[in-house]
Design a protein around this motif. Structure first.
Motif, short mmCIF file in Angstrom:
data_model
loop_
_atom_site.label_atom_id
_atom_site.label_comp_id
_atom_site.label_asym_id
_atom_site.label_seq_id
_atom_site.Cartn_x
_atom_site.Cartn_y
_atom_site.Cartn_z
N ALA A 1 46.36 -16.87 -14.16
CA ALA A 1 46.72 -17.55 -12.92
C ALA A 1 48.13 -18.13 -12.99
CB ALA A 1 45.70 -18.65 -12.62
N THR A 2 48.46 -18.77 -14.10
CA THR A 2 49.80 -19.37 -14.19
C THR A 2 50.88 -18.30 -14.33
OG1 THR A 2 49.51 -19.74 -16.56
CG2 THR A 2 49.03 -21.59 -15.09
N SER A 3 50.59 -17.20 -15.01
CA SER A 3 51.59 -16.14 -15.09
C SER A 3 51.80 -15.48 -13.72
CB SER A 3 51.23 -15.11 -16.15
OG SER A 3 50.00 -14.50 -15.88
N ALA A 4 50.73 -15.38 -12.93
CA ALA A 4 50.89 -14.84 -11.58
C ALA A 4 51.74 -15.77 -10.72
CB ALA A 4 49.53 -14.62 -10.93
N LEU A 5 51.48 -17.06 -10.80
CA LEU A 5 52.28 -18.02 -10.04
C LEU A 5 53.74 -18.00 -10.48
CD1 LEU A 5 49.90 -21.11 -9.80
CD2 LEU A 5 50.56 -19.56 -7.97
N THR A 6 53.96 -17.97 -11.77
CA THR A 6 55.33 -17.95 -12.30
C THR A 6 56.08 -16.70 -11.86
OG1 THR A 6 54.58 -19.22 -14.21
CG2 THR A 6 56.70 -18.12 -14.41
N LEU A 7 55.44 -15.54 -11.99
CA LEU A 7 56.09 -14.29 -11.58
C LEU A 7 56.35 -14.26 -10.08
CD1 LEU A 7 54.32 -11.54 -13.69
CD2 LEU A 7 56.75 -12.07 -13.66
N ALA A 8 55.40 -14.76 -9.30
CA ALA A 8 55.56 -14.73 -7.84
C ALA A 8 56.70 -15.63 -7.39
CB ALA A 8 54.26 -15.15 -7.17
N VAL A 9 56.90 -16.75 -8.07
CA VAL A 9 57.96 -17.68 -7.69
C VAL A 9 59.32 -17.22 -8.22
CG1 VAL A 9 58.81 -20.04 -8.04
CG2 VAL A 9 56.42 -19.65 -7.43
N LEU A 10 59.36 -16.79 -9.49
CA LEU A 10 60.64 -16.45 -10.11
C LEU A 10 61.11 -15.03 -9.83
CD1 LEU A 10 60.22 -18.21 -13.58
CD2 LEU A 10 61.36 -19.05 -11.52
N THR A 11 60.19 -14.10 -9.71
CA THR A 11 60.57 -12.70 -9.45
C THR A 11 59.67 -12.13 -8.35
OG1 THR A 11 59.10 -11.97 -11.21
CG2 THR A 11 61.43 -12.25 -11.78
N PRO A 12 59.91 -12.53 -7.11
CA PRO A 12 59.02 -12.06 -6.03
C PRO A 12 59.07 -10.55 -5.79
CG PRO A 12 60.85 -13.36 -5.16
CD PRO A 12 60.94 -13.42 -6.64
N GLN A 13 60.11 -9.87 -6.27
CA GLN A 13 60.15 -8.41 -6.10
C GLN A 13 59.14 -7.72 -7.00
OE1 GLN A 13 62.53 -10.24 -7.48
NE2 GLN A 13 63.19 -9.28 -9.39
N LEU A 14 58.76 -8.36 -8.11
CA LEU A 14 57.76 -7.77 -9.00
C LEU A 14 56.34 -8.09 -8.57
CD1 LEU A 14 59.28 -8.36 -12.56
CD2 LEU A 14 59.28 -6.27 -11.20
N LEU A 15 56.13 -9.29 -8.06
CA LEU A 15 54.79 -9.72 -7.65
C LEU A 15 54.90 -10.49 -6.34
CD1 LEU A 15 51.82 -9.61 -8.53
CD2 LEU A 15 52.17 -11.82 -9.62
N PRO A 16 54.99 -9.78 -5.23
CA PRO A 16 55.12 -10.49 -3.95
C PRO A 16 53.81 -11.17 -3.55
CG PRO A 16 55.03 -8.11 -3.60
CD PRO A 16 55.03 -8.34 -5.09
N MET A 17 53.91 -12.47 -3.21
CA MET A 17 52.75 -13.24 -2.74
C MET A 17 53.20 -14.09 -1.56
SD MET A 17 50.63 -14.86 -5.87
CE MET A 17 50.18 -13.97 -7.31
N THR A 18 52.31 -14.26 -0.62
CA THR A 18 52.61 -15.13 0.51
C THR A 18 52.47 -16.59 0.07
OG1 THR A 18 50.33 -15.15 1.27
CG2 THR A 18 51.76 -13.41 2.15
N ILE A 19 53.12 -17.48 0.81
CA ILE A 19 53.06 -18.91 0.49
C ILE A 19 51.62 -19.43 0.55
CG2 ILE A 19 53.83 -21.20 1.20
CD1 ILE A 19 56.01 -19.55 -0.11
#
Length: 152
Positions: free
Chosen positions: A109-127
């Motif tokens: 969960a924290t790696s998904a949040l970190t990737l979504a915030v820092l590299t949204p092109q790799l793991l795009p997530m809505t707010i």
């Protein structure tokens, strides 16, 4: 949550024909917050299993209307494979309500949040999805705290 205990001492078990068995220790009575935490972990496990299945469906190109996995950039492919594996492991661990399951789930969960915030092109997530995932993590910590405090 449940421990294993060894029955009999080492001398009796080996020399006098005793057994060297490992059995479950008697369960402590479940309290209110323990039960809530277990149900929360099981529901979260189902959600994380669905995430893992969606990642595997992306890898196998069975999602209708999705971009083929081979055409994704190598970084995005790596992220998809990582979450296909770790989300499935986290789901199993959470369902079993084991300590390692909570750790693997928090890592996922924290790696998904970190990737979504820092590299949204790799793991795009809505707010809203980011907020929901952060809320689930916060709720886990709150329920764990309440269950630990109640069992004292």
């Amino acid at each position: 949550m449940r421990g294993l205990t060894k029955l009999g001492g080492p001398r009796e078990a080996r020399g006098a024909g005793g057994s060297d068995r490992i059995e479950r220790s008697p369960q402590a009575p479940q309290t209110g917050w323990d039960v809530v935490l277990i149900w929360f972990m099981r529901l979260t496990a189902l959600f994380w299993l669905a995430k893992a299945v969606a990642s595997w469906a992306s890898i196998l190109d069975v999602l209708p209307g999705a971009r083929p996995f081979e055409s994704e950039p190598i970084g995005r492919q790596s992220v998809i494979v990582y979450f296909a594996v770790i989300d499935a492991m986290a789901a199993v661990g959470l369902w079993l309500t084991s300590a390692w399951g909570g750790v693997v789930w928090l890592l996922a969960a924290t790696s998904a949040l970190t990737l979504a915030v820092l590299t949204p092109q790799l793991l795009p997530m809505t707010i809203p999805y980011l907020a929901a995932q952060a809320g689930i993590i916060a709720l886990y910590f709150i329920l764990s705290f309440l269950a630990a405090r109640e069992s004292r």
